[in-house]
Design a protein around this motif. Structure first.
Motif, short mmCIF file in Angstrom:
data_model
loop_
_atom_site.label_atom_id
_atom_site.label_comp_id
_atom_site.label_asym_id
_atom_site.label_seq_id
_atom_site.Cartn_x
_atom_site.Cartn_y
_atom_site.Cartn_z
N GLY A 74 0.91 -1.28 -0.03
CA GLY A 74 -0.19 -0.03 0.12
C GLY A 74 0.84 1.09 -0.09
O GLY A 74 0.47 2.09 -0.74
N ILE A 75 1.78 1.14 0.74
CA ILE A 75 2.67 2.42 1.02
C ILE A 75 3.46 2.66 -0.41
O ILE A 75 3.70 3.69 -0.86
CB ILE A 75 3.64 2.31 2.26
N THR A 76 3.99 1.58 -1.01
CA THR A 76 4.88 1.79 -2.12
C THR A 76 3.94 2.13 -3.27
O THR A 76 4.41 3.12 -4.20
CB THR A 76 5.63 0.47 -2.35
N GLN A 217 15.45 4.29 2.54
CA GLN A 217 15.97 3.86 3.77
C GLN A 217 16.48 5.04 4.35
O GLN A 217 16.91 5.04 5.74
CB GLN A 217 16.79 2.77 3.40
N MET A 218 17.22 5.90 3.53
CA MET A 218 17.72 7.10 4.05
C MET A 218 16.90 8.03 4.52
O MET A 218 17.15 8.79 5.74
CB MET A 218 18.87 7.67 3.15
N SER A 224 11.11 6.04 11.62
CA SER A 224 9.69 6.81 11.10
C SER A 224 8.69 5.56 11.23
O SER A 224 7.20 6.00 11.25
CB SER A 224 9.74 7.08 9.53
N GLY A 225 8.87 4.32 10.93
CA GLY A 225 7.93 3.35 11.23
C GLY A 225 6.93 3.09 10.00
O GLY A 225 6.08 2.39 9.64
N ILE A 226 7.68 3.68 8.66
CA ILE A 226 6.87 3.73 7.46
C ILE A 226 8.15 2.99 6.59
O ILE A 226 9.31 3.26 6.46
CB ILE A 226 6.74 5.16 6.61
N TYR A 227 7.53 1.83 5.99
CA TYR A 227 8.24 0.90 5.06
C TYR A 227 7.66 0.76 3.83
O TYR A 227 6.57 0.42 3.72
CB TYR A 227 8.57 -0.44 5.96
N THR A 231 12.50 -1.75 1.66
CA THR A 231 12.97 -1.37 3.10
C THR A 231 12.28 -2.31 4.00
O THR A 231 12.94 -2.74 5.06
CB THR A 231 12.86 0.24 3.74
N GLY A 232 11.12 -2.74 4.04
CA GLY A 232 10.26 -3.61 4.69
C GLY A 232 11.05 -4.88 4.61
O GLY A 232 10.99 -5.72 5.61
N VAL A 233 11.49 -5.37 3.47
CA VAL A 233 11.91 -6.69 3.36
C VAL A 233 13.18 -6.72 3.80
O VAL A 233 13.53 -7.61 4.62
CB VAL A 233 12.03 -7.07 1.79
#
Length: 280
Positions: A74-76, A217-218, A224-227, A231-233
């Motif tokens: 969803g975020i991506t 990532q940077m 931030s808790g947002i992946y 970055t989540g993987v």
């Protein structure tokens, strides 16, 4: 002469075949090992026994408590849509003005923007972090969207410029005779004619945004808790880097959506590039 042409064609086919094999091998290894246990992966990573293959490891990766792959999607996806919309809204008017302005200043501005295509994104990340921090956008999705939009502008502007330049000026003149202004001409006449190249730009920019790891990532950072998906993987499999029964299924889930989109939309990519390569 015909024999020489036949030999050249054979060499091209062999070269393309070997190059395709080299690029598809990592994907093959990823797919076959996503359905195997750790012991089977270590014993034979290049083959799969369908009698023991199972979807259990994919299900475990989907339900991983360390990272919600669905939330990452969803975020991506939101990032992809926002970046493309902003890039198109900025680049379409700019490319239209540059393509319809034949003076030296317009060409210099075009070269200035195109130069951004040759600057690696990673080299400007550090100064961008200072700018975002000063604006209070560091660690936010808004800051990431603005930065990634800026990185897609050079390519988007360059492609739009080339396509609009091929469209006859008589379209603008006919619109002006009917009383249409520049903005109306762009959004109601020129932009609908750019559908093939719009699809191409949207897909290629989406691939770039979806696969980007360094920027989110940077800029977002773990705090931030947002992946995003990448970055989540990384966060999810980092602590299980030696447990391949977790690594391969998680990576496969990360690449499936964008791979499906590319396969389904590849004809639009080719038609858009072909339309932009031939002057009508």
């Amino acid at each position: 002469m015909s024999r020489t042409r036949g030999s050249a064609a054979t060499v091209r086919v062999v070269f393309v075949g070997l190059a395709s094999l080299a690029m598809l091998t990592p994907l093959y290894i990823l797919v076959v090992n996503a359905f195997k246990s750790q012991r089977e992966i270590l014993a034979n990573p290049f083959a799969i026994d369908f009698s023991t293959a199972t979807f259990r490891y994919l299900a475990d990766a989907w339900n991983n408590p360390d990272f919600s792959i669905l939330k990452g999607y969803g975020i991506t996806l939101a990032l992809v849509v926002c970046v493309n919309v902003l890039a198109i809204m900025v680049c379409a008017p700019a490319a239209y003005v540059l393509a319809r302005t034949p003076d030296l200043v317009a060409r210099l501005l075009l070269f200035f923007f195109i130069a951004g295509m040759f600057i690696p994104t990673q080299t400007v990340l550090v100064p961008v972090i200072f700018v975002l921090r000063a604006l209070g956008l560091m660690g936010t999705l808004t800051g990431l969207i603005l930065f990634m939009t800026a990185t897609t502008i050079p390519f988007t502007l360059f492609v739009f410029f080339g396509y609009i330049r091929m469209l006859p000026r008589s379209l603008d003149e006919a619109a002006a005779i009917d009383g249409a202004g520049k903005y109306y001409t762009l959004w109601r006449i020129i932009l609908p004619l750019m559908r093939p190249i719009l699809a191409t730009v949207f897909i290629l920019n989406s691939l770039s945004v979806w696969n980007d790891f360094a920027s989110p990532q940077m800029i977002l950072g773990p705090g931030s808790g947002i992946y995003t998906v990448t970055t989540g993987v990384y966060a999810a499999v980092g602590q299980y880097s030696t447990d391949y029964s977790k690594v391969f299924p998680t990576l496969l889930l990360a690449v499936i959506p964008i791979l499906v989109i590319f396969v389904v939309m590849q004809r639009h990519i080719m038609s858009g590039l072909a339309a932009g390569a031939v002057k009508g």
